[in-house]
Design a protein around this motif. Structure first.
Motif, PDB file in Angstrom:
ATOM      1  N   GLU A  25       8.995 -34.461   7.664  1.00 37.53           N
ATOM      2  CA  GLU A  25      10.395 -34.693   8.029  1.00 37.53           C
ATOM      3  C   GLU A  25      10.596 -36.122   8.530  1.00 37.53           C
ATOM      4  OE1 GLU A  25      13.123 -32.537   7.573  1.00 37.53           O
ATOM      5  OE2 GLU A  25      11.502 -31.758   6.306  1.00 37.53           O
ATOM      6  N   ALA A  26       9.593 -36.696   9.179  1.00 37.08           N
ATOM      7  CA  ALA A  26       9.671 -38.099   9.596  1.00 37.08           C
ATOM      8  C   ALA A  26       9.619 -39.027   8.382  1.00 37.08           C
ATOM      9  CB  ALA A  26       8.541 -38.433  10.566  1.00 37.08           C
ATOM     10  N   GLN A  27       8.989 -38.569   7.313  1.00 33.57           N
ATOM     11  CA  GLN A  27       8.888 -39.371   6.087  1.00 33.57           C
ATOM     12  C   GLN A  27      10.149 -39.297   5.234  1.00 33.57           C
ATOM     13  OE1 GLN A  27       5.111 -37.306   4.988  1.00 33.57           O
ATOM     14  NE2 GLN A  27       4.473 -39.344   4.334  1.00 33.57           N
ATOM     15  N   ASP A  28      10.962 -38.282   5.436  1.00 36.31           N
ATOM     16  CA  ASP A  28      12.082 -38.001   4.543  1.00 36.31           C
ATOM     17  C   ASP A  28      13.171 -39.072   4.677  1.00 36.31           C
ATOM     18  OD1 ASP A  28      14.075 -36.996   2.980  1.00 36.31           O
ATOM     19  OD2 ASP A  28      14.331 -35.124   4.079  1.00 36.31           O
ATOM     20  N   THR A  29      13.245 -39.939   3.707  1.00 38.70           N
ATOM     21  CA  THR A  29      14.227 -41.034   3.755  1.00 38.70           C
ATOM     22  C   THR A  29      15.648 -40.527   3.525  1.00 38.70           C
ATOM     23  OG1 THR A  29      13.813 -41.493   1.408  1.00 38.70           O
ATOM     24  CG2 THR A  29      12.566 -42.785   3.025  1.00 38.70           C
ATOM     25  N   GLY A  30      15.797 -39.254   3.158  1.00 38.89           N
ATOM     26  CA  GLY A  30      17.128 -38.689   3.021  1.00 38.89           C
ATOM     27  C   GLY A  30      17.736 -38.272   4.352  1.00 38.89           C
ATOM     28  N   SER A  31      16.939 -38.271   5.414  1.00 35.95           N
ATOM     29  CA  SER A  31      17.442 -37.913   6.745  1.00 35.95           C
ATOM     30  C   SER A  31      17.817 -39.174   7.510  1.00 35.95           C
ATOM     31  CB  SER A  31      16.378 -37.138   7.527  1.00 35.95           C
ATOM     32  OG  SER A  31      16.147 -35.872   6.946  1.00 35.95           O
ATOM     33  N   PRO A  32      18.751 -39.073   8.460  1.00 35.10           N
ATOM     34  CA  PRO A  32      19.117 -40.244   9.266  1.00 35.10           C
ATOM     35  C   PRO A  32      17.891 -40.815   9.986  1.00 35.10           C
ATOM     36  CG  PRO A  32      20.694 -38.464   9.594  1.00 35.10           C
ATOM     37  CD  PRO A  32      19.568 -37.891   8.796  1.00 35.10           C
ATOM     38  N   LEU A  33      17.870 -42.125  10.122  1.00 38.51           N
ATOM     39  CA  LEU A  33      16.672 -42.818  10.587  1.00 38.51           C
ATOM     40  C   LEU A  33      16.232 -42.387  11.985  1.00 38.51           C
ATOM     41  CD1 LEU A  33      14.509 -44.899  10.065  1.00 38.51           C
ATOM     42  CD2 LEU A  33      16.134 -46.695  10.698  1.00 38.51           C
ATOM     43  N   LEU A  34      17.160 -42.302  12.930  1.00 39.02           N
ATOM     44  CA  LEU A  34      16.765 -41.923  14.289  1.00 39.02           C
ATOM     45  C   LEU A  34      16.338 -40.465  14.368  1.00 39.02           C
ATOM     46  CD1 LEU A  34      19.338 -43.895  16.473  1.00 39.02           C
ATOM     47  CD2 LEU A  34      16.889 -44.358  16.162  1.00 39.02           C
ATOM     48  N   GLU A  35      16.772 -39.623  13.442  1.00 33.65           N
ATOM     49  CA  GLU A  35      16.279 -38.248  13.391  1.00 33.65           C
ATOM     50  C   GLU A  35      14.837 -38.236  12.904  1.00 33.65           C
ATOM     51  OE1 GLU A  35      18.079 -36.016  14.718  1.00 33.65           O
ATOM     52  OE2 GLU A  35      19.972 -37.119  14.790  1.00 33.65           O
ATOM     53  N   ARG A  36      14.491 -39.124  12.001  1.00 33.49           N
ATOM     54  CA  ARG A  36      13.096 -39.251  11.557  1.00 33.49           C
ATOM     55  C   ARG A  36      12.211 -39.698  12.713  1.00 33.49           C
ATOM     56  NH1 ARG A  36      13.332 -43.414   6.913  1.00 33.49           N
ATOM     57  NH2 ARG A  36      11.072 -43.018   6.918  1.00 33.49           N
ATOM     58  N   VAL A  37      12.748 -40.588  13.532  1.00 30.74           N
ATOM     59  CA  VAL A  37      12.000 -41.034  14.717  1.00 30.74           C
ATOM     60  C   VAL A  37      11.682 -39.844  15.627  1.00 30.74           C
ATOM     61  CG1 VAL A  37      12.181 -42.415  16.824  1.00 30.74           C
ATOM     62  CG2 VAL A  37      12.917 -43.388  14.638  1.00 30.74           C
ATOM     63  N   LYS A  38      12.646 -38.939  15.800  1.00 32.95           N
ATOM     64  CA  LYS A  38      12.433 -37.767  16.652  1.00 32.95           C
ATOM     65  C   LYS A  38      11.300 -36.892  16.122  1.00 32.95           C
ATOM     66  CE  LYS A  38      17.202 -37.383  18.366  1.00 32.95           C
ATOM     67  NZ  LYS A  38      18.416 -36.524  18.376  1.00 32.95           N
ATOM     68  N   PHE A  39      11.215 -36.764  14.807  1.00 31.37           N
ATOM     69  CA  PHE A  39      10.155 -35.923  14.251  1.00 31.37           C
ATOM     70  C   PHE A  39       8.774 -36.526  14.496  1.00 31.37           C
ATOM     71  CE2 PHE A  39      13.536 -33.757  11.820  1.00 31.37           C
ATOM     72  CZ  PHE A  39      13.151 -32.446  12.046  1.00 31.37           C
ATOM     73  N   LEU A  40       8.673 -37.852  14.550  1.00 30.42           N
ATOM     74  CA  LEU A  40       7.402 -38.469  14.941  1.00 30.42           C
ATOM     75  C   LEU A  40       7.025 -38.060  16.361  1.00 30.42           C
ATOM     76  CD1 LEU A  40       7.711 -42.121  13.553  1.00 30.42           C
ATOM     77  CD2 LEU A  40       5.993 -40.421  12.892  1.00 30.42           C
ATOM     78  N   ALA A  41       8.029 -38.018  17.245  1.00 31.67           N
ATOM     79  CA  ALA A  41       7.779 -37.616  18.625  1.00 31.67           C
ATOM     80  C   ALA A  41       7.388 -36.146  18.710  1.00 31.67           C
ATOM     81  CB  ALA A  41       9.020 -37.885  19.479  1.00 31.67           C
TER      82      ALA A  41
END
Length: 685
Positions: A25-41
Motif C-alpha cells: 500500500e505504501a508502494q501504490d502510486t495510485g494512492s495519495p502520497l501522504l497516505e502512502r507515508v502512513k502505510f510505511l509507519a
C-alpha cells in the motif's frame, strides 16, 4: 517430481505476508502520497509488535530447548531462521520504498534535508533550537568501570557515541557513551523556509543532536556517532491464580516490561565495529541484529503525515461518519429499538450512536442497570463518563474491564480505578481468560415489566478506532438475545452453571462446537446435492481444528469464501482438499476488522456477527461472543457488504496455494469495496 504442498501455512510466515501487503500500500502510486507515508509507519509499528511478542516467544522456546514441530512442520529454531531471513528482505524493501516516497515528497515541496544542505540562516535557526529546546533535555550516559551500561528502554531511539582523547594512545579502546534521542520532542524538526521558496523543509532530530554532540562531551573528540534501537520482550507473564490483586500484579508486569529480554537490535548503517560489539555483548544479543540504511523506526511518519498542515490534495478526501438515520430524529433510542433492530456500520456510520445509547441509559430514570465489557477504550471516553454518571445516579452499573489487553493495560487500569471510584462494580473477568466480547446490556423498567436492550459489536468500544476500522454494531431488544446477554454477564461476574445458549455462541464453552455444527450443516446440504455456501470474514484464521473442518466441508462440495485480512494458515486450492475454498485479503484505507459469518442453510440464510477470529486463543482462551442477526433487512445489508468484499478487484488480494498473495485482476469495471461501502445509507432505506 513436484513436491506436494503442505496442508497448512505457518502462522508467523503468514503474518510476514500480511505486513508485506501493508508495504504494498505504501508502494501504490495510485494512492495519495501522504497516505502512502502512513502505510510505511504502520508497517514499522506492526513489525515492532511482531518482534516483541511473536518472535520473543519463539526465542524463549529456543532458549528452553524446545524442539517439537508445530502443526505446520516448523521447529522454533527453523522458524526463527526463516522469519529473520524474510524480515530482513522485507525491511530492505521498506527502505527502498521510503527513498522512493521521499523523492515524491520532494517533488511536492516537502523535503527532509541533511544538515549540510541548509543555508546559513537555516543553520542558525536549527542551532538556536538545539540550544534552547533540545540541549536541556539531553542526558549523556558514559559507560566505564564506575558507570555500568545503562538500562535501555524498548523501542526508544539512542545514539552510540565513540570518543577519544589527545593523551590516550590510539591502540587503546575508545570511550563509549549513549545519548537518548528524547521521545518527548517531535522527531521531525521544521526548518525555516528559504527566501522565495515555497518548499516545506525538515531535518531529523537525531541529526541535529549529532551535529552538536561535542557540546555534551567537552574535552573529548568524536570518533563515531550512530543511532540504534532495542526491542525487548513485551509479553506479560502473569500468575493470575496466585495473584492476590490482579490489578497490582499487572502493574508490576508492566514495569518489568521495561527490562524484558532483548529481542532485536537495529542500528544505523556504517556503525563503528567496536560500538556494535559493545552493544551486542552488553545486551547479550546473538544474531538478531539488523543494519538499517535510513532513519530507524519509521513509525514517526504517522504523526508527520497526519500533522503536516495543508497538502490536503496529498490525502484521502475527508469523509465524516453519518449518524444512523434510524436514530437521527428519534426522541429516545429505546422507542426505536422496541419497534426494530438497528445495525450500524463503522466508520461510515458514527460511533456517537453507541455513546448516545449508553449516555441515554445513564440519564433515563427508568433504567435500572447497565452492564458492559471494555477491552480497548480511547483516551477520552464518553462511555466511561456515562457509566460513572449512571453509578453516581444510583443505577446498578457493572463493567468488565479487561486489564490484559496488550499494550492498553495502563490505560485500562486507570479507567478501572475511575469507574470504581464512581461506584461502578468493576470486574476483571475470569482467571486465565481474556474478556474479548463486545457487549452492552441495559435493563429498563417498562409498564410493570423489565425489558432488555443490547448492543453487540465486532469492534472495541473505542471512538477513535471506530473512525479507522470497519466494524458492525447491532442494537436490539430481541428477548432471546436479551436473555442470553444477562446469562453471559452472570457467568462472567458470578458463579453460574453452564447455560443453554438460545442465540449466542460463547467461547470458550461452545462457540467452536457451534461453528462446527453450522459448517457440518452446510456439508450435509452439499452431500444431499443441495446448494451449500459459507462466507466468513475475520482478521485471522489459524486454528488447526477449524481449518480441518473447512477442508472437510470443501471436500464434500461446500463453496467456501473467506475474507481474512491478516494471518491465514489455511491453504486454498490444494487438490483433493481445498479446491472449493477461496481466500482473499483486503488492505485499504480503513482497517478491515469486522467478523461476520454467512451460512446458506438450504436457502434460509443466516448471518452472525462476532468478536472472535478463528484462532486458538479466541476459541479456547478468551470470552468471545457470536450473535445472530434475526432481522431479514439487516441480514440482507450484511450479505451485500460481504458481496462487495468478494468482488473487490482494486484492493483485494487472493491467497494462492503457494502461500503467496496476488492482486485480484479481472475484466470487470474497477470495484473498490471500501469506497462502495460509503453508500451504506442507501441500502438501509
Amino acid at each position: 517430481m513436484t513436491r506436494p504442498l503442505p496442508y497448512y501455512v505457518n502462522r508467523d510466515l503468514s503474518w510476514i505476508e500480511f505486513n508485506r501487503r501493508v508495504l504494498e500500500e505504501a508502494q501504490d502510486t495510485g494512492s495519495p502520497l501522504l497516505e502512502r507515508v502512513k502505510f510505511l509507519a504502520i508497517m514499522s509499528s506492526n513489525l515492532d509488535e511482531f518482534m516483541s511478542v511473536r518472535v520473543a516467544g519463539i526465542q524463549d522456546q529456543i532458549k528452553a530447548g524446545y524442539t517439537k514441530k508445530d502443526f505446520t512442520g516448523y521447529t522454533p529454531a527453523g522458524l526463527w531462521k526463516r522469519l529473520m531471513k524474510r524480515t530482513a528482505r522485507m525491511v530492505a524493501d521498506q527502505y527502498k520504498v521510503y527513498r522512493e516516497v521521499l523523492r515524491d515528497l520532494t517533488k511536492q515541496g516537502i523535503c527532509f534535508r541533511d544538515i549540510d544542505e541548509l543555508n546559513a540562516a537555516q543553520t542558525k535557526a536549527i542551532d538556536d533550537y538545539f540550544q534552547e529546546i533540545v540541549f536541556p533535555v539531553l542526558t549523556p550516559m558514559a559507560v566505564d568501570q564506575s558507570r555500568p551500561f545503562p538500562l535501555l528502554h524498548t523501542k526508544e531511539l539512542y545514539l552510540s557515541v565513540l570518543l577519544g582523547r589527545d593523551n590516550v594512545p590510539p591502540e587503546e579502546e575508545p570511550f563509549i557513551a549513549i545519548v537518548q534521542v528524547p521521545s518527548i520532542l517531535q522527531r521531525f524538526v521544521p526548518v525555516p523556509g528559504r527566501l522565495n521558496s515555497k518548499k516545506t523543509e525538515f531535518i531529523l532530530l537525531e541529526d541535529l543532536i549529532e551535529r552538536h554532540i561535542n557540546t555534551l562531551f567537552n574535552g573529548y573528540t568524536t570518533i563515531d556517532v550512530h543511532p540504534f534501537r532495542l526491542t525487548r520482550n513485551a509479553d506479560l507473564t502473569l500468575n493470575e491464580e496466585g495473584a492476590e490483586d490482579l490489578l497490582e500484579e499487572i502493574e508490576k508486569e508492566i514495569r518489568r516490561r521495561r527490562w524484558g529480554m532483548p529481542v532485536r537490535l537495529e542500528y544505523g548503517k556504517g556503525m563503528h565495529p567496536y560500538a556494535l560489539q559493545v552493544l551486542q555483548e552488553e545486551l547479550e544479543l546473538g544474531e538478531n541484529i539488523m543494519e538499517i540504511d535510513g532513519p530507524l523506526d519509521l513509525s514517526f511518519l504517522m504523526r508527520f503525515a497526519s500533522s503536516l498542515p495543508g497538502y490536503d490534495s496529498l490525502r484521502f478526501e475527508r469523509t465524516e461518519p453519518v449518524y444512523p438515520q434510524e436514530f437521527d430524529h428519534a426522541e429516545d433510542m429505546f422507542t426505536i429499538l422496541r419497534a426494530e433492530d438497528v445495525l450500524v456500520y463503522h466508520p461510515y456510520e458514527s460511533f456517537e450512536a453507541v455513546n448516545d445509547f449508553v449516555t441515554e441509559a445513564a440519564h433515563d430514570p427508568d433504567v435500572l442497570a447497565i452492564k458492559m465489557t471494555l477491552y480497548r477504550v480511547s483516551g477520552q471516553s464518553a462511555l466511561v463518563q456515562a457509566l460513572a454518571e449512571a453509578a453516581e445516579a444510583g443505577k446498578q452499573v457493572t463493567v468488565v474491564v479487561e486489564l490484559k489487553a496488550r499494550f492498553d493495560e495502563e490505560r485500562n487500569i486507570a479507567w478501572a480505578r475511575q469507574l470504581e471510584k464512581a461506584g461502578c462494580h468493576v470486574v476483571y473477568g475470569l482467571v486465565g481468560l481474556k474478556t474479548h466480547a463486545k457487549i452492552t446490556l441495559v435493563v429498563r423498567r417498562e409498564q410493570q415489566m423489565l425489558r432488555r436492550y443490547v448492543h453487540v459489536g465486532t469492534g472495541n468500544y473505542n471512538d477513535n478506532t471506530a473512525k479507522l476500522y470497519t466494524d458492525f454494531g447491532l442494537f436490539t431488544s430481541h428477548p432471546v438475545i436479551g436473555a442470553d446477554a444477562s446469562a453471559l454477564f452472570n457467568e462472567i461476574t458470578g458463579y453460574s452453571s453452564p447455560y443453554e445458549w438460545k442465540a449466542f455462541g460463547v467461547a470458550p464453552t461452545d462457540l467452536k462446537q457451534k461453528l462446527f455444527g453450522l459448517i457440518d450443516r452446510e456439508k450435509a446440504h452439499a452431500l444431499a446435492g443441495q446448494p451449500a455456501h459459507i462466507v466468513a470474514k475475520m482478521n485471522s484464521l489459524s486454528n488447526q481444528e477449524m481449518i480441518d473442518k473447512l477442508y472437510e466441508a470443501s471436500q464434500a462440495g461446500v463453496r467456501i469464501e473467506l475474507i481474512v485480512r491478516g494471518v491465514c494458515c489455511l491453504r486454498p486450492g490444494v487438490p483433493g482438499r481445498s479446491e472449493n475454498i477461496r481466500v482473499i485479503s483486503i488492505v485499504d484505507r480503513f482497517l478491515e476488522h469486522s467478523r461476520v459469518m454467512y451460512f446458506n442453510n438450504g436457502g434460509d440464510e443466516e448471518i452472525y456477527l462476532s468478536s472472535a477470529d478463528w484462532m486458538t486463543r479466541n476459541l479456547t482462551r478468551r470470552i468471545e461472543l457470536m450473535c445472530p442477526v434475526f432481522d431479514p433487512r439487516l441480514r440482507k445489508m450484511m450479505i451485500n457488504v460481504l458481496r462487495l468484499n468478494l468482488i473487490d478487484n482494486v484492493k483485494a488480494r487472493e491467497l494462492l496455494p503457494s502461500g503467496n498473495y496476488e492482486l485480484v485482476t479481472n475484466d470487470s469495471p474497477p470495484m473498490r469495496s471500501q469506497f462502495e461501502a460509503r453508500k451504506i445509507a442507501k441500502w438501509k432505506n
